[in-house]
Design a protein around this motif. Structure first.
Motif, mmCIF file in Angstrom:
data_model
loop_
_atom_site.group_PDB
_atom_site.id
_atom_site.type_symbol
_atom_site.label_atom_id
_atom_site.label_comp_id
_atom_site.label_asym_id
_atom_site.label_seq_id
_atom_site.Cartn_x
_atom_site.Cartn_y
_atom_site.Cartn_z
ATOM 1 N N ARG A 110 0.831 -1.204 0.000
ATOM 2 C CA ARG A 110 0.000 0.000 0.000
ATOM 3 C C ARG A 110 0.865 1.253 0.000
ATOM 4 N NH1 ARG A 110 -3.797 -3.615 2.437
ATOM 5 N NH2 ARG A 110 -5.844 -3.150 1.504
ATOM 6 N N ARG A 113 2.234 3.015 3.089
ATOM 7 C CA ARG A 113 2.150 2.045 4.184
ATOM 8 C C ARG A 113 2.890 0.771 3.820
ATOM 9 N NH1 ARG A 113 -4.132 1.516 4.581
ATOM 10 N NH2 ARG A 113 -3.574 -0.197 5.989
ATOM 11 N N HIS A 115 5.514 -0.332 4.898
ATOM 12 C CA HIS A 115 6.115 -1.008 6.052
ATOM 13 C C HIS A 115 5.315 -2.234 6.465
ATOM 14 C CE1 HIS A 115 7.509 3.175 6.211
ATOM 15 N NE2 HIS A 115 8.608 2.699 6.775
ATOM 16 N N GLU A 116 4.012 -2.182 6.326
ATOM 17 C CA GLU A 116 3.184 -3.323 6.737
ATOM 18 C C GLU A 116 3.579 -4.572 5.967
ATOM 19 O OE1 GLU A 116 -0.832 -2.099 6.095
ATOM 20 O OE2 GLU A 116 -0.690 -0.370 7.445
ATOM 21 N N SER A 126 11.572 -2.053 9.127
ATOM 22 C CA SER A 126 10.985 -0.734 8.883
ATOM 23 C C SER A 126 12.028 0.373 8.790
ATOM 24 C CB SER A 126 9.968 -0.394 9.972
ATOM 25 O OG SER A 126 8.803 -1.162 9.815
#
Length: 533
Positions: A110, A113, A115-116, A126
């Motif tokens: 995403r 995002r 990192h997820e 991260s």
């Protein structure tokens, strides 16, 4: 140089050709575009069949600022011309399952995002991803300021304070492969694949692309991935509108057989100047400027006589055409929730996959990594109700002998075998065992189709690979050294592969004609800024 009273002919009605024509018309040129196929769009054309709409090539809308800048030069904006949707997730990745796993492990990437996804693949990564993305953003900004919007006609942009200050880092980025650069920062093979895959957008592999191209991770992981509702045919339609509104004439089904010239002396290396183009039907179109916006190899080795070629056949013998591809267009009954708009399917043996395509004993990889676009996940209008539109891209060697595709399995055996294998793999990994039986429309395209329909060198899918010696000022220049008035645009020349690069290449044609050696985008005239606003 003003175009007032001067005539230009653009060869090729793909994205680069249409964009170049639109900008030349706004420079005052009387412009005609000639296209050998019976439709416009080139690699970005579309195919409609039984209620399905298929993009035939580009399907990722990245670097939106480049699109918007181009449209503003034409007195409009991307916002006015296109209905853009931000994709969430930007894309999904399926990894080849290991022994005993049911279905392929998947992660959604995403924008903003990421990192997820990376924490799911490599816990504790991260901070390293933050550093990687900072580096990516810096490289991206540097490329936009100094390397993408320049013709390299003058070395001035390469010796500016900003570039000189970053020279040691640039040298390291150019001298290190993307694969090594990523591997030094991430341990998990799957995380490395996600960050290395952008090399494929550049027509090469992670171990052959300079690590400077990690800048592409900024485009998808931070800037975001958009989609023009209606498909990429909507982008082509917008380019046609802007070009014809400026007075451009587009002629399809028209093959150019030669560039007409007269002898010219007085400038170093120049032997002739253009006076027009010759067509297959015997007609000659007069021109003061000719822009070849198709495949550079075809233009230089077929349309020009050897004594006028800047890039004769011997030059191409040591160059890399990039990869070929088998495209598979599927209309599927029912929904496929396991797929996102963009889905990447990666095999475990990453190196074997790329070695098969680019190595000494080139062959179709088996198993093969591939890409799936399912635009009907975002845009129901591209498929009938309760159906999905799928576009599979399987990288293979750039080799027309692999064959051509066809409708309903009628393509050459090797092409259809690649398609069958990709469909079977997707059915297994996405856990859709009846996928093949749900296909109601099937069309394949092979390297031989690219060679025939697009005059693509070696049946290449995208154009010359972005290896070190085929990037930036090492790439084919956009003006002939031998023929005055002959210029080039498109993925074969600077700045390179991809729709944003093709739009920039149109600006670089204008820069050549103006004698503009600046490194930034063309300024938008005040009167056009007011219109676009």
């Amino acid at each position: 140089m003003s175009g007032a009273g001067r005539r230009a002919v653009v060869i090729g009605a793909g994205v680069a050709g249409l964009a170049t024509a639109a900008l030349l018309a706004r420079e005052g040129y009387d412009v005609e575009v000639v296209e050998q196929q019976h439709h416009v769009g080139g690699r970005a054309a579309t195919w409609q069949h039984e209620g399905f709409t298929f993009d035939l090539g580009p399907s990722w809308y990245l670097m939106p600022e480049v699109f918007d800048h181009f449209f503003r030069l034409c007195g409009t904006s991307a916002e006015d011309e296109l209905d853009l949707v931000r994709l969430d997730p930007a894309y999904r990745v399926l990894f080849e399952p290991r022994e005993g796993e049911g279905g392929a492990p998947a992660v959604d990437v995403r924008t903003g995002r990421a990192h997820e996804a990376f924490e799911a693949l490599e816990p504790g990564s991260s901070a390293r991803l933050d550093a990687y993305l900072r580096s990516s953003r810096e490289a991206y900004d540097l490329a936009l300021r100094h390397f993408l919007y320049t013709t390299f006609a003058s070395p001035r942009g390469l010796v500016g304070r900003d570039v000189v200050r970053r020279a040691p880092r640039l040298a390291r980025l150019l001298g290190t492969s993307l694969e090594r650069f990523v591997a030094a920062r991430f341990a998990d093979d799957r995380a490395r694949q996600v960050l290395g895959y952008p090399a494929v957008f550049l027509g090469t592999s992670p171990d052959r692309a300079p690590s400077l191209y990690h800048l592409m991770s900024h485009a998808d992981l931070e800037a975001g991935v958009l989609y023009p509702r209606g498909g990429f045919g909507a982008v082509v339609d917008a380019l046609v509108r802007t070009a014809t509104a400026a007075g451009v004439r587009v002629r399809t089904g028209t093959r150019v057989t030669g560039v007409a010239t007269v002898p010219e002396r007085g400038r170093r290396g120049v032997r002739a100047r253009v006076v027009g183009v010759d067509l297959a039907d015997g007609e000659r179109l007069a021109a003061d400027v000719v822009v070849g916006a198709g495949d550079l190899h075809d233009l230089e080795t077929r349309i020009l006589p050897p004594e006028l070629a800047t890039y004769p056949e011997r030059w191409w013998d040591s160059r890399d055409p990039g990869f070929g591809t088998v495209l598979v267009h599927l209309g599927v009954r029912g929904r496929l929730p396991a797929l996102a708009h963009h889905t990447l399917a990666f095999t475990r043996d990453w190196h074997a996959n790329f070695d098969a395509i680019f190595g000494a004993g080139r062959r179709v990889p088996d198993p093969a990594s591939f890409y799936v676009c399912t635009p009907s996940r975002t845009d129901p209008g591209v498929a009938p109700d309760d159906h999905e539109t799928l576009f599979l891209l399987v990288p293979v060697p750039a080799d027309p002998t692999i064959g051509a595709g066809g409708i309903a399995g009628s393509g050459d055996a090797a092409v259809e075998a690649v398609a069958d294998a990709a469909i079977a793999t997707l059915a297994d990994w996405a856990q859709v065992p009846d996928l093949a039986s749900r296909v109601v429309v099937r069309r394949t395209v092979g390297p031989a189709d690219f060679a025939r329909d697009l005059s693509s060198w070696s049946g290449s899918a995208l154009g010359p690979a972005h290896t070190l010696r085929q990037s930036a000022f090492f790439r084919g220049r956009n003006a002939s050294r031998r023929v005055a008035g002959l210029l080039y645009a498109g993925g074969s020349t600077v700045p390179g592969i991809g729709l944003p690069m093709c739009l920039i290449s149109a600006e670089l044609v204008v820069k050549r004609l103006r004698g503009d050696t600046s490194t930034g985008p063309l300024p938008v005239p005040a009167r056009l800024r007011e219109v676009a606003a």
